[in-house]
Design an enzyme around this catalytic site. Structure first.
Site, PDB file in Angstrom:
ATOM      1  N   ASN A   9       0.869  -1.180   0.000  1.00 51.16           N
ATOM      2  CA  ASN A   9       0.000   0.000   0.000  1.00 51.16           C
ATOM      3  C   ASN A   9       0.907   1.232   0.000  1.00 51.16           C
ATOM      4  O   ASN A   9       1.481   1.576   1.027  1.00 51.16           O
ATOM      5  CB  ASN A   9      -0.898  -0.011   1.249  1.00 51.16           C
ATOM      6  CG  ASN A   9      -1.697   1.271   1.400  1.00 51.16           C
ATOM      7  OD1 ASN A   9      -1.824   2.048   0.454  1.00 51.16           O
ATOM      8  ND2 ASN A   9      -2.256   1.488   2.588  1.00 51.16           N
ATOM      9  N   GLU A  97      -7.090   4.743   7.717  1.00 53.81           N
ATOM     10  CA  GLU A  97      -6.833   6.165   7.431  1.00 53.81           C
ATOM     11  C   GLU A  97      -8.043   6.798   6.763  1.00 53.81           C
ATOM     12  O   GLU A  97      -8.335   7.975   6.982  1.00 53.81           O
ATOM     13  CB  GLU A  97      -5.556   6.301   6.570  1.00 53.81           C
ATOM     14  CG  GLU A  97      -4.307   6.010   7.406  1.00 53.81           C
ATOM     15  CD  GLU A  97      -3.109   5.509   6.620  1.00 53.81           C
ATOM     16  OE1 GLU A  97      -3.122   5.565   5.381  1.00 53.81           O
ATOM     17  OE2 GLU A  97      -2.151   5.045   7.272  1.00 53.81           O
TER      18      GLU A  97
END
Ligand code: PEP
Length: 248
Positions: A9, A97
């Site tokens: 990621n 997030e």
């Protein structure tokens, strides 16, 4: 046994120049991996990285988010069918997030999973507790609540998703769950998936949260840890490739 998955990621990092170097180094070093490998890149770079990966079957393309809407007046959103146009194979959904900064809730996440599946893209569904929830002993309650929203909307299709257990307190902090701590949560998630589908054993449950070249092998040796979702270490080819090598 399912083939493990190591997914990088990149978060909001990269540039045309650095992406070309990073992907080049990864392709040069990955060989024929014993696990599936994916890079989840920022949306503007999907076309570039699709091009860089063309001709390689060792590394697949992933995205970091998908719209909960099919199409229409949703400025800034990227739909699942748009991702499919770029050969996207995986999409991260419900990363902490986004839950924290974009106010995504369990229902949004469940709908995004449905959109991805309808487009033939495998969602990597993130669940995980915050530090406070961890300290209050709420880990099991939180991850089950997050996953149950996805199961509720998607039913037996849950067998088509990848789940990532990412304790929020371990993401980008250098603090990793111990292999035993992570395994205990993965076992809870596996049992929850088993109650929803006969194919629970083929659902890969990844661990994410400061996984790195030094701790990957011990985490990946746990019976219910089927791979990793890798943030920081996916921005350095040698580190990422060591994690890939540990996943056999
Ligand atoms: C992530 O962003 O999903 C992640 C696990 O980050 P890191 O590996 O940097 O903790």
């Amino acid at each position: 046994m399912t083939r493990k998955l190591i997914a990088g990621n990149w978060k909001m990092n990269g540039s045309l120049d650095t992406n070309a170097t990073l992907v080049g180094e990864m392709l040069a070093g990955v060989g024929t991996p014993a696990c599936d490998v994916a890079l989840c890149v920022p949306a503007p770079y999907l076309a570039q990285v699709q091009g860089l990966l063309a001709g390689s079957s060792a590394i697949e393309l992933g995205a970091q988010d998908v719209s909960q809407h099919e199409n229409g007046a949703f400025t800034g959103d990227v739909s699942a069918t748009m991702l499919r146009d770029f050969g996207v194979r995986y999409v991260i959904v419900g990363h902490s997030e986004r839950r924290q900064h974009q106010a995504e809730n369990d229902v949004h996440v469940a709908i995004k999973v449905k959109r991805a599946l309808a487009a033939g893209i495998t969602p990597i569904v993130c669940v995980g507790e915050t530090l406070r929830e961890h300290e209050e002993g709420m880990t099991e309650f939180i991850v089950k609540r997050q996953l149950s929203a996805v199961i509720h909307l998607n039913g037996h299709c849950i067998s088509e998703v990848v789940v990532a257990y990412e304790p929020v307190w371990a993401i980008g902090t250098g603090k990793t769950a111990t292999p035993e701590q992570a395994q205990a949560v993965h076992a809870v998630l596996r049992a929850q998936i088993k109650a929803a589908t006969d194919n629970a054993d083929r659902v890969r449950i990844l661990y994410g949260g400061s996984m790195n070249a030094a701790n990957a092998a011990s985490l990946l040796a746990q019976p219910d840890i089927d791979g990793g979702l890798i943030g920081g270490a996916s921005l350095k080819a040698p580190d990422f490739l060591k994690i890939v090598a540990a996943a056999d």
